[in-house]
Write an enzyme that holds these catalytic residues in place. Structure first.
Site, PDB file in Angstrom:
ATOM      1  N   ARG A   1      -1.945  -5.327  -8.807  1.00  0.00           N
ATOM      2  CA  ARG A   1      -0.756  -6.663  -8.852  1.00  0.00           C
ATOM      3  C   ARG A   1      -0.304  -7.136  -9.171  1.00  0.00           C
ATOM      4  NH1 ARG A   1      -3.172  -7.445  -2.549  1.00  0.00           N
ATOM      5  NH2 ARG A   1      -5.058  -6.981  -3.522  1.00  0.00           N
TER       6      ARG A   1
ATOM      7  N   HIS B   1       0.741  -0.801   0.542  1.00  0.00           N
ATOM      8  CA  HIS B   1      -0.011  -0.035   0.283  1.00  0.00           C
ATOM      9  C   HIS B   1       1.329   0.944   0.145  1.00  0.00           C
ATOM     10  CE1 HIS B   1      -3.571  -2.908   2.193  1.00  0.00           C
ATOM     11  NE2 HIS B   1      -3.787  -1.890   0.843  1.00  0.00           N
TER      12      HIS B   1
ATOM     13  N   SER C   1      -3.113  -7.724   2.943  1.00  0.00           N
ATOM     14  CA  SER C   1      -3.353  -7.737   4.181  1.00  0.00           C
ATOM     15  C   SER C   1      -3.365  -9.048   4.401  1.00  0.00           C
ATOM     16  CB  SER C   1      -3.972  -6.701   4.232  1.00  0.00           C
ATOM     17  OG  SER C   1      -3.538  -5.484   3.426  1.00  0.00           O
TER      18      SER C   1
ATOM     19  N   LYS D   1     -16.097  -7.371   5.587  1.00  0.00           N
ATOM     20  CA  LYS D   1     -15.277  -8.588   5.099  1.00  0.00           C
ATOM     21  C   LYS D   1     -14.464  -8.509   6.803  1.00  0.00           C
ATOM     22  CE  LYS D   1     -12.391  -7.004   0.670  1.00  0.00           C
ATOM     23  NZ  LYS D   1     -10.972  -7.232   0.125  1.00  0.00           N
TER      24      LYS D   1
HETATM   25  P1  ADP Z   1     -10.422  -3.425  -0.913  1.00  0.00           P
HETATM   26  O1  ADP Z   1     -10.818  -4.098   0.625  1.00  0.00           O
HETATM   27  O2  ADP Z   1     -10.654  -2.294  -0.953  1.00  0.00           O
HETATM   28  O3  ADP Z   1      -9.487  -4.101  -2.047  1.00  0.00           O
HETATM   29  P2  ADP Z   1      -6.741  -3.715   0.080  1.00  0.00           P
HETATM   30  O4  ADP Z   1      -6.587  -2.531   1.351  1.00  0.00           O
HETATM   31  O5  ADP Z   1      -7.386  -4.930  -0.232  1.00  0.00           O
HETATM   32  O6  ADP Z   1      -9.092  -3.127  -0.386  1.00  0.00           O
HETATM   33  O7  ADP Z   1      -5.933  -2.755  -1.075  1.00  0.00           O
HETATM   34  C1  ADP Z   1      -6.371  -0.943  -1.502  1.00  0.00           C
HETATM   35  C2  ADP Z   1      -5.936  -0.948  -2.990  1.00  0.00           C
HETATM   36  O8  ADP Z   1      -4.676  -1.283  -2.903  1.00  0.00           O
HETATM   37  C3  ADP Z   1      -6.406  -2.052  -4.324  1.00  0.00           C
HETATM   38  O9  ADP Z   1      -6.730  -1.417  -4.877  1.00  0.00           O
HETATM   39  C4  ADP Z   1      -5.377  -3.587  -3.896  1.00  0.00           C
HETATM   40  O10 ADP Z   1      -5.175  -3.676  -5.473  1.00  0.00           O
HETATM   41  C5  ADP Z   1      -3.828  -2.086  -3.410  1.00  0.00           C
HETATM   42  N1  ADP Z   1      -2.508  -2.929  -3.279  1.00  0.00           N
HETATM   43  C6  ADP Z   1      -3.063  -4.188  -1.030  1.00  0.00           C
HETATM   44  N2  ADP Z   1      -1.963  -4.737  -2.159  1.00  0.00           N
HETATM   45  C7  ADP Z   1      -1.211  -4.186  -2.567  1.00  0.00           C
HETATM   46  C8  ADP Z   1       0.411  -4.498  -3.170  1.00  0.00           C
HETATM   47  N3  ADP Z   1       0.861  -5.210  -2.392  1.00  0.00           N
HETATM   48  N4  ADP Z   1       0.515  -4.028  -3.990  1.00  0.00           N
HETATM   49  C9  ADP Z   1      -0.090  -2.559  -5.114  1.00  0.00           C
HETATM   50  N5  ADP Z   1      -1.566  -2.675  -4.765  1.00  0.00           N
HETATM   51  C10 ADP Z   1      -1.825  -3.261  -3.192  1.00  0.00           C
END
Ligand code: ADP
Length: 164
Positions: A93, A17, A131, A41
């Site tokens: 990703r 992130h 996450s 979630k």
């Molecule tokens: P959501 O539940 O909205 O997907 P996340 O916190 O899982 O929320 O992810 C928020 C954003 O960050 C999403 O666009 C996700 O693809 C991106 N993201 C999460 N982890 C990574 C990572 N390791 N590298 C790049 N982008 C990421």
């Protein structure tokens, strides 16, 4: 003033992130990291805890004065409008992210025609990082130190093992 919203669950915020956020900061003058409640979630951390962790985690980023951490409930497009932006940042990703992200971006555009979603790719070492994986690893006692910022390492220990 070029402003964008980077929304997500951030349960918890990872180095992936933070990588996306740094990239977004190169393109935009101000980035709002918007923490979604996401009750469906069943998050490990409360929305307030996630906001606090994000605020602490971004302190390590150069130029973090241009980042605002906020929370939102309800429709992202309404939140973005209220914040005076029509630009959403999301991270991609792998191809596996694409289908869902594409659907989400099109739906948001259907809800508000002028909304644009900008996709950024993280550094290759973060492409397998999520996450959920970090939480799984932490619950099994694995070392997550190279995946999350120090404040999250500590928070995971407290949350999972109830350490003082
Ligand atoms: P959501 O539940 O909205 O997907 P996340 O916190 O899982 O929320 O992810 C928020 C954003 O960050 C999403 O666009 C996700 O693809 C991106 N993201 C999460 N982890 C990574 C990572 N390791 N590298 C790049 N982008 C990421």
């Amino acid at each position: 003033m070029r402003r964008a919203v980077y929304p997500g669950s951030f349960d918890p915020i990872t180095n992936g992130h933070l990588d996306i956020l740094s990239r977004a900061m190169r393109v935009f003058d101000e980035v709002i990291v918007a923490v979604a409640r996401n009750d469906n979630k069943s998050p490990l951390f409360t929305q307030e805890e996630r906001v606090a962790l994000n605020r602490e985690a971004i302190q390590a980023l150069p130029g973090h004065e241009r980042v605002r951490v906020d929370s939102f409930n309800g429709l992202l497009v309404d939140y973005a409008l209220a914040q005076g932006t029509a630009t959403i940042i999301r991270g991609l990703r792998a191809v596996s992210d694409f289908e869902f992200e594409f659907q989400l971006a099109q739906m948001n555009r259907k809800l508000r025609a002028d909304i644009d979603t900008i996709f950024l790719m993280p550094k290759d070492i973060y492409t397998y990082l999520s996450s959920s994986l970090v939480k799984e690893l932490a619950k099994m006692g694995g070392n997550v130190d190279c995946f999350v910022p120090p404040c999250v390492q500590l928070a995971l220990k407290h949350k999972i093992f109830r350490t003082a």
